[in-house]
Design a protein around this motif. Structure first.
Motif, PDB file in Angstrom:
ATOM      1  N   LEU A   1      71.021  78.381 104.069  1.00  0.00           N
ATOM      2  CA  LEU A   1      72.027  77.941 105.039  1.00  0.00           C
ATOM      3  C   LEU A   1      71.937  76.434 105.260  1.00  0.00           C
ATOM      4  O   LEU A   1      72.952  75.734 105.245  1.00  0.00           O
ATOM      5  CB  LEU A   1      71.845  78.691 106.352  1.00  0.00           C
ATOM      6  CG  LEU A   1      72.854  78.374 107.469  1.00  0.00           C
ATOM      7  CD1 LEU A   1      73.204  79.620 108.269  1.00  0.00           C
ATOM      8  CD2 LEU A   1      72.303  77.312 108.420  1.00  0.00           C
ATOM      9  N   LEU A   2      70.717  75.930 105.456  1.00  0.00           N
ATOM     10  CA  LEU A   2      70.548  74.491 105.680  1.00  0.00           C
ATOM     11  C   LEU A   2      71.019  73.686 104.473  1.00  0.00           C
ATOM     12  O   LEU A   2      71.695  72.673 104.620  1.00  0.00           O
ATOM     13  CB  LEU A   2      69.088  74.175 105.994  1.00  0.00           C
ATOM     14  CG  LEU A   2      68.510  74.773 107.282  1.00  0.00           C
ATOM     15  CD1 LEU A   2      67.041  74.404 107.422  1.00  0.00           C
ATOM     16  CD2 LEU A   2      69.292  74.298 108.491  1.00  0.00           C
ATOM     17  N   GLY A   3      70.667  74.153 103.274  1.00  0.00           N
ATOM     18  CA  GLY A   3      71.081  73.448 102.063  1.00  0.00           C
ATOM     19  C   GLY A   3      72.585  73.481 101.869  1.00  0.00           C
ATOM     20  O   GLY A   3      73.200  72.472 101.484  1.00  0.00           O
ATOM     21  N   CYS A   4      73.194  74.626 102.155  1.00  0.00           N
ATOM     22  CA  CYS A   4      74.647  74.754 102.009  1.00  0.00           C
ATOM     23  C   CYS A   4      75.381  73.854 102.995  1.00  0.00           C
ATOM     24  O   CYS A   4      76.345  73.167 102.630  1.00  0.00           O
ATOM     25  CB  CYS A   4      75.078  76.204 102.211  1.00  0.00           C
ATOM     26  SG  CYS A   4      74.635  77.315 100.855  1.00  0.00           S
ATOM     27  N   VAL A   5      74.939  73.861 104.257  1.00  0.00           N
ATOM     28  CA  VAL A   5      75.584  73.029 105.272  1.00  0.00           C
ATOM     29  C   VAL A   5      75.524  71.561 104.859  1.00  0.00           C
ATOM     30  O   VAL A   5      76.521  70.830 104.967  1.00  0.00           O
ATOM     31  CB  VAL A   5      74.924  73.241 106.648  1.00  0.00           C
ATOM     32  CG1 VAL A   5      75.375  72.163 107.636  1.00  0.00           C
ATOM     33  CG2 VAL A   5      75.262  74.623 107.192  1.00  0.00           C
ATOM     34  N   LEU A   6      74.387  71.131 104.366  1.00  0.00           N
ATOM     35  CA  LEU A   6      74.236  69.734 103.947  1.00  0.00           C
ATOM     36  C   LEU A   6      75.167  69.411 102.784  1.00  0.00           C
ATOM     37  O   LEU A   6      75.854  68.385 102.786  1.00  0.00           O
ATOM     38  CB  LEU A   6      72.782  69.453 103.561  1.00  0.00           C
ATOM     39  CG  LEU A   6      72.451  68.004 103.169  1.00  0.00           C
ATOM     40  CD1 LEU A   6      72.730  67.062 104.339  1.00  0.00           C
ATOM     41  CD2 LEU A   6      70.994  67.887 102.723  1.00  0.00           C
ATOM     42  N   SER A   7      75.212  70.288 101.779  1.00  0.00           N
ATOM     43  CA  SER A   7      76.038  70.011 100.595  1.00  0.00           C
ATOM     44  C   SER A   7      77.525  70.101 100.912  1.00  0.00           C
ATOM     45  O   SER A   7      78.320  69.286 100.421  1.00  0.00           O
ATOM     46  CB  SER A   7      75.679  70.977  99.456  1.00  0.00           C
ATOM     47  OG  SER A   7      75.935  72.322  99.818  1.00  0.00           O
ATOM     48  N   TYR A   8      77.929  71.054 101.749  1.00  0.00           N
ATOM     49  CA  TYR A   8      79.337  71.159 102.128  1.00  0.00           C
ATOM     50  C   TYR A   8      79.757  69.971 102.996  1.00  0.00           C
ATOM     51  O   TYR A   8      80.872  69.459 102.857  1.00  0.00           O
ATOM     52  CB  TYR A   8      79.605  72.469 102.869  1.00  0.00           C
ATOM     53  CG  TYR A   8      79.418  73.718 102.031  1.00  0.00           C
ATOM     54  CD1 TYR A   8      79.672  73.720 100.664  1.00  0.00           C
ATOM     55  CD2 TYR A   8      78.989  74.918 102.612  1.00  0.00           C
ATOM     56  CE1 TYR A   8      79.496  74.867  99.897  1.00  0.00           C
ATOM     57  CE2 TYR A   8      78.815  76.066 101.860  1.00  0.00           C
ATOM     58  CZ  TYR A   8      79.063  76.043 100.500  1.00  0.00           C
ATOM     59  OH  TYR A   8      78.884  77.184  99.757  1.00  0.00           O
ATOM     60  N   ASP A   9      78.868  69.547 103.905  1.00  0.00           N
ATOM     61  CA  ASP A   9      79.171  68.376 104.726  1.00  0.00           C
ATOM     62  C   ASP A   9      79.381  67.139 103.854  1.00  0.00           C
ATOM     63  O   ASP A   9      80.282  66.329 104.095  1.00  0.00           O
ATOM     64  CB  ASP A   9      78.024  68.108 105.711  1.00  0.00           C
ATOM     65  CG  ASP A   9      78.144  68.933 106.978  1.00  0.00           C
ATOM     66  OD1 ASP A   9      79.220  69.512 107.216  1.00  0.00           O
ATOM     67  OD2 ASP A   9      77.161  69.011 107.737  1.00  0.00           O
ATOM     68  N   GLU A  10      78.535  66.999 102.850  1.00  0.00           N
ATOM     69  CA  GLU A  10      78.677  65.852 101.947  1.00  0.00           C
ATOM     70  C   GLU A  10      80.034  65.881 101.261  1.00  0.00           C
ATOM     71  O   GLU A  10      80.719  64.858 101.152  1.00  0.00           O
ATOM     72  CB  GLU A  10      77.561  65.863 100.899  1.00  0.00           C
ATOM     73  CG  GLU A  10      77.633  64.694  99.930  1.00  0.00           C
ATOM     74  CD  GLU A  10      76.625  64.799  98.800  1.00  0.00           C
ATOM     75  OE1 GLU A  10      76.408  63.765  98.132  1.00  0.00           O
ATOM     76  OE2 GLU A  10      76.062  65.888  98.577  1.00  0.00           O
ATOM     77  N   GLY A  11      80.446  67.073 100.822  1.00  0.00           N
ATOM     78  CA  GLY A  11      81.752  67.200 100.178  1.00  0.00           C
ATOM     79  C   GLY A  11      82.890  66.911 101.131  1.00  0.00           C
ATOM     80  O   GLY A  11      83.887  66.271 100.759  1.00  0.00           O
ATOM     81  N   LEU A  12      82.761  67.372 102.369  1.00  0.00           N
ATOM     82  CA  LEU A  12      83.813  67.151 103.356  1.00  0.00           C
ATOM     83  C   LEU A  12      83.997  65.673 103.657  1.00  0.00           C
ATOM     84  O   LEU A  12      85.115  65.195 103.834  1.00  0.00           O
ATOM     85  CB  LEU A  12      83.478  67.904 104.644  1.00  0.00           C
ATOM     86  CG  LEU A  12      84.490  67.784 105.789  1.00  0.00           C
ATOM     87  CD1 LEU A  12      85.830  68.387 105.413  1.00  0.00           C
ATOM     88  CD2 LEU A  12      83.946  68.440 107.056  1.00  0.00           C
ATOM     89  N   MET A  13      82.894  64.935 103.714  1.00  0.00           N
ATOM     90  CA  MET A  13      82.950  63.529 104.107  1.00  0.00           C
ATOM     91  C   MET A  13      83.119  62.585 102.918  1.00  0.00           C
ATOM     92  O   MET A  13      83.214  61.372 103.109  1.00  0.00           O
ATOM     93  CB  MET A  13      81.684  63.150 104.884  1.00  0.00           C
ATOM     94  CG  MET A  13      81.415  64.016 106.108  1.00  0.00           C
ATOM     95  SD  MET A  13      82.855  64.275 107.162  1.00  0.00           S
ATOM     96  CE  MET A  13      83.209  62.608 107.683  1.00  0.00           C
ATOM     97  N   THR A  14      83.162  63.113 101.691  1.00  0.00           N
ATOM     98  CA  THR A  14      83.343  62.238 100.528  1.00  0.00           C
ATOM     99  C   THR A  14      84.658  62.575  99.812  1.00  0.00           C
ATOM    100  O   THR A  14      85.691  61.999 100.105  1.00  0.00           O
ATOM    101  CB  THR A  14      82.154  62.350  99.568  1.00  0.00           C
ATOM    102  OG1 THR A  14      81.902  63.747  99.252  1.00  0.00           O
ATOM    103  CG2 THR A  14      80.897  61.745 100.178  1.00  0.00           C
TER     104      THR A  14
END
Length: 318
Positions: free
Chosen positions: A209-222
């Motif tokens: 969950l922590l890894g997914c949230v981080l990777s999805y957040d990166e995609g959302l903000m880039t």
């Protein structure tokens, strides 16, 4: 159990506006996620993910939500309801704080769980068909967890735009209920009796969950390429033979949910009014005028909610 991310409302809505602009530029070619996925004609190559066949549920665990469907659920009598309203009014209870449990841990938990829920020898829901038949993802418990995490993240993006003290509560209530349910399902449905194995699986899921949230957040903000890469790694299990059209279809599905959420007021979202848009539907961009109409209807709906238990400080304008 939840990682706190400091993402400002301005950056979030800027990202949603970017999604909105992309939808507008392509409004003549809009297709539903299911239609996009079905455009592909590449042969399916099954991915070998497991050394042995994953455990399948042998029975159903309680859903842990939608209590109105539970015959043992006790409904409050009128005098108890009146007493409850009196207590809330007398002690000036913060109902937005109290509401976070039943909304995030009940309504939104149910929304996350049912998207890819399946049981052997039972027909799939239309949304589950999107994942297991259209996108050809494996039917396994771990795959369900990844899809639940994706929908948790979509909701958490909007939750983080609530006032901070409510934002963290909504996220925490949702995460707690998800992991409580995972523990119950592994025990009851998968018949896992070892406490050590259960604890180990839950730790793995939390790390995911922590890894997914981080990777999805990166995609959302880039950009969408980064977000699509995160979806490919987590939902499609890094499958080198995956049909790129399928990844695109899931990306459009995620974009659509975020766009709808960006147009909801805090009050409507905080009261549990959001439902995930089915993958066979198209999300059409709305104009500023239409957005104002939606806000006005929201205000009219909540105008009649005058009971102490219906009080809220959440905004009806943003």
């Amino acid at each position: 159990m939840i990682r706190r991310l400091h993402i400002s409302n301005i950056r979030y809505f800027t990202s949603c506006q970017r999604i909105s602009n992309q939808l507008r530029r392509n409004d003549e070619k809009l297709e539903s996620p299911i239609e996009l996925a079905k455009d592909s004609h590449f042969p399916f190559i099954k991915q070998n993910l497991y050394k042995k066949q994953p455990r399948q549920p042998t029975k159903k665990a309680p859903f842990l939500s939608e209590l109105e469907d539970d015959p043992n659920h006790i409904y409050l009598t009128n005098w108890k309801k009146k007493l409850g309203q009196f207590v809330i009014s007398t002690f000036n209870m913060d109902m937005d704080r109290t509401r976070s449990g039943p909304v995030a841990g009940g309504i939104y938990f149910a929304e996350c769980k049912k998207q890819a829920l399946y049981y052997p020898n039972e027909p799939l829901s239309n949304t589950a068909k999107f994942y297991y038949e259209t996108l050809r993802l494996p039917q396994s418990f771990s795959q369900q967890v990844q899809i639940i995490i994706l929908h948790y993240w979509i909701l958490s993006v909007r939750m983080r735009c609530l006032p901070y003290k409510y934002s963290k509560l909504y996220q925490q209530k949702l995460v707690d209920r998800i992991f409580e349910d995972l523990n119950n399902r592994m025990t009851i449905e998968l018949n896992i009796k070892s406490g050590r194995l259960l604890e180990g699986n839950l730790k793995d899921f939390h790390t995911q969950l922590l890894g997914c949230v981080l990777s999805y957040d990166e995609g959302l903000m880039t950009d969408d390429i980064t977000l699509a890469s995160a979806l490919w790694r987590n939902i499609f299990n890094g499958n080198e033979n995956v049909d790129v059209r399928h990844v695109e279809a899931l990306l459009v599905y995620v974009r659509s949910q975020l766009y709808v959420l960006s147009k909801m007021t805090d009050r409507a979202f905080g009261f549990g009014k959001f439902k995930f848009v089915p993958p066979d539907q198209i999300v059409q961009p709305i104009t500023k005028e239409q957005e104002e109409v939606i806000k006005q209807k929201t205000k009219e709906e909540f105008q009649d909610m005058t009971l102490p238990s219906q009080r809220s400080v959440l905004s009806m304008d943003e």
